[in-house]
Design a protein around this motif. Structure first.
Motif, PDB file in Angstrom:
ATOM      1  N   THR A  59      50.614  64.707  17.837  1.00 39.72           N
ATOM      2  CA  THR A  59      51.072  63.460  17.240  1.00 39.72           C
ATOM      3  C   THR A  59      50.433  63.260  15.871  1.00 39.72           C
ATOM      4  O   THR A  59      51.124  62.963  14.893  1.00 39.72           O
ATOM      5  N   VAL A  60      49.131  63.437  15.794  1.00 41.46           N
ATOM      6  CA  VAL A  60      48.432  63.271  14.513  1.00 41.46           C
ATOM      7  C   VAL A  60      48.902  64.324  13.517  1.00 41.46           C
ATOM      8  O   VAL A  60      49.140  64.021  12.339  1.00 41.46           O
ATOM      9  N   THR A  93      57.384  63.681  15.554  1.00 41.53           N
ATOM     10  CA  THR A  93      56.339  62.674  15.775  1.00 41.53           C
ATOM     11  C   THR A  93      56.674  61.824  16.992  1.00 41.53           C
ATOM     12  O   THR A  93      55.813  61.574  17.843  1.00 41.53           O
ATOM     13  N   VAL A 138      52.329  63.342  12.290  1.00 37.80           N
ATOM     14  CA  VAL A 138      52.265  62.186  11.390  1.00 37.80           C
ATOM     15  C   VAL A 138      51.821  62.640   9.998  1.00 37.80           C
ATOM     16  O   VAL A 138      52.368  62.197   8.987  1.00 37.80           O
ATOM     17  N   ILE A 139      50.847  63.540   9.942  1.00 36.27           N
ATOM     18  CA  ILE A 139      50.411  64.080   8.650  1.00 36.27           C
ATOM     19  C   ILE A 139      51.555  64.839   7.990  1.00 36.27           C
ATOM     20  O   ILE A 139      51.807  64.695   6.788  1.00 36.27           O
ATOM     21  N   VAL A 190      38.279  60.732  10.087  1.00 34.41           N
ATOM     22  CA  VAL A 190      38.549  60.984  11.506  1.00 34.41           C
ATOM     23  C   VAL A 190      37.495  61.924  12.075  1.00 34.41           C
ATOM     24  O   VAL A 190      36.964  61.707  13.170  1.00 34.41           O
ATOM     25  N   THR A 219      47.732  51.766  10.988  1.00 33.71           N
ATOM     26  CA  THR A 219      46.355  52.150  10.690  1.00 33.71           C
ATOM     27  C   THR A 219      45.379  51.410  11.600  1.00 33.71           C
ATOM     28  O   THR A 219      44.403  51.990  12.091  1.00 33.71           O
ATOM     29  N   VAL A 278      48.002  63.975  21.752  1.00 40.33           N
ATOM     30  CA  VAL A 278      47.379  63.283  20.622  1.00 40.33           C
ATOM     31  C   VAL A 278      47.267  64.195  19.406  1.00 40.33           C
ATOM     32  O   VAL A 278      47.571  63.783  18.280  1.00 40.33           O
ATOM     33  N   ILE A 308      47.090  55.903  19.810  1.00 43.44           N
ATOM     34  CA  ILE A 308      47.808  56.924  19.059  1.00 43.44           C
ATOM     35  C   ILE A 308      49.319  56.764  19.169  1.00 43.44           C
ATOM     36  O   ILE A 308      50.044  56.914  18.185  1.00 43.44           O
ATOM     37  N   PHE A 319      45.539  52.964  14.970  1.00 38.14           N
ATOM     38  CA  PHE A 319      44.807  54.235  14.984  1.00 38.14           C
ATOM     39  C   PHE A 319      43.304  53.994  15.095  1.00 38.14           C
ATOM     40  O   PHE A 319      42.605  54.719  15.809  1.00 38.14           O
ATOM     41  N   ALA A 323      51.756  56.135  16.002  1.00 33.64           N
ATOM     42  CA  ALA A 323      52.878  56.988  15.613  1.00 33.64           C
ATOM     43  C   ALA A 323      54.176  56.187  15.532  1.00 33.64           C
ATOM     44  O   ALA A 323      54.972  56.370  14.608  1.00 33.64           O
TER      45      ALA A 323
END
Length: 184
Positions: free
Chosen positions: A123-124, A110, A127-128, A174, A52, A120, A60, A55, A64
């Motif tokens: 990746t986000v 990821t 991750v979600i 974000v 976190t 990016v 990024i 981030f 990850a």
């Protein structure tokens, strides 16, 4: 005669022998198992917190990697309590197999998005999805069922509830951060 008998015997006996040998090879005392559980779980938690922070600073790839490593450590922590063989058996039970496949898939995606594709957005997104898959996997446990959904709920229902309850505040923060940067 014994060799014929060995050929005709079922493979289940041989598999049980292999599994019991593997289980005996990693026999740990109760105290050691608890230390291993606490260590892996704490390490996973710390990596999640560090992800976190990464981030927040816009790292990024590091985010990850740390988040995924934290999830893997958290999964490994329960292996200390029940044993590695039983952990793997539990992961691939019929009630949990799709959640397990989703977790493994999104961990891989990821890592690919962060390390090889350097994308990016993907990746986000992965991750979600990894978070939602871990949430779904954890919801299949019999020990602690979150009160807002029934056991065996569909993936769509779990992801929808997960997004609205857990991820929505994250997405809003974000989005507001991105808007603030655009206004500068």
């Amino acid at each position: 005669m014994n060799s014929l008998k060995g050929l005709l015997s079922s493979n289940d006996e041989q598999e049980k022998g292999i599994l019991s040998e593997a289980n005996e090879a990693v026999t740990l005392s109760r105290t050691t198992r608890i230390y291993g559980f606490v260590g892996c779980f704490a390490g996973g938690f710390i990596l999640t917190i560090l992800s976190t922070i990464a981030f927040a600073f816009g790292k990024i790839t590091l985010f990850a990697l740390a988040y995924t490593a934290g999830n893997i450590l958290s999964l490994m922590s329960t292996g200390f309590l029940v044993g590695p063989v039983k952990q793997i058996k539990n992961m691939f039970e019929m009630k949990r197999i799709w959640a397990t496949i989703a977790v493994i898939l999104f961990i891989g995606l990821t890592l690919c998005a962060a390390l090889w594709w350097h994308n990016v957005g993907l990746t986000v997104l992965f991750v979600i999805c990894e978070f939602c898959a871990m949430f779904w996997y954890d919801s299949q446990l019999q020990l602690a069922q979150p009160p807002f959904f029934a056991p065996g709920a569909s993936l769509f229902t779990l992801v929808r509830r997960c997004v609205f309850i857990q991820v929505r505040p994250f997405v809003h923060s974000v989005r507001s951060r991105c808007c603030q940067e655009m206004l500068r």
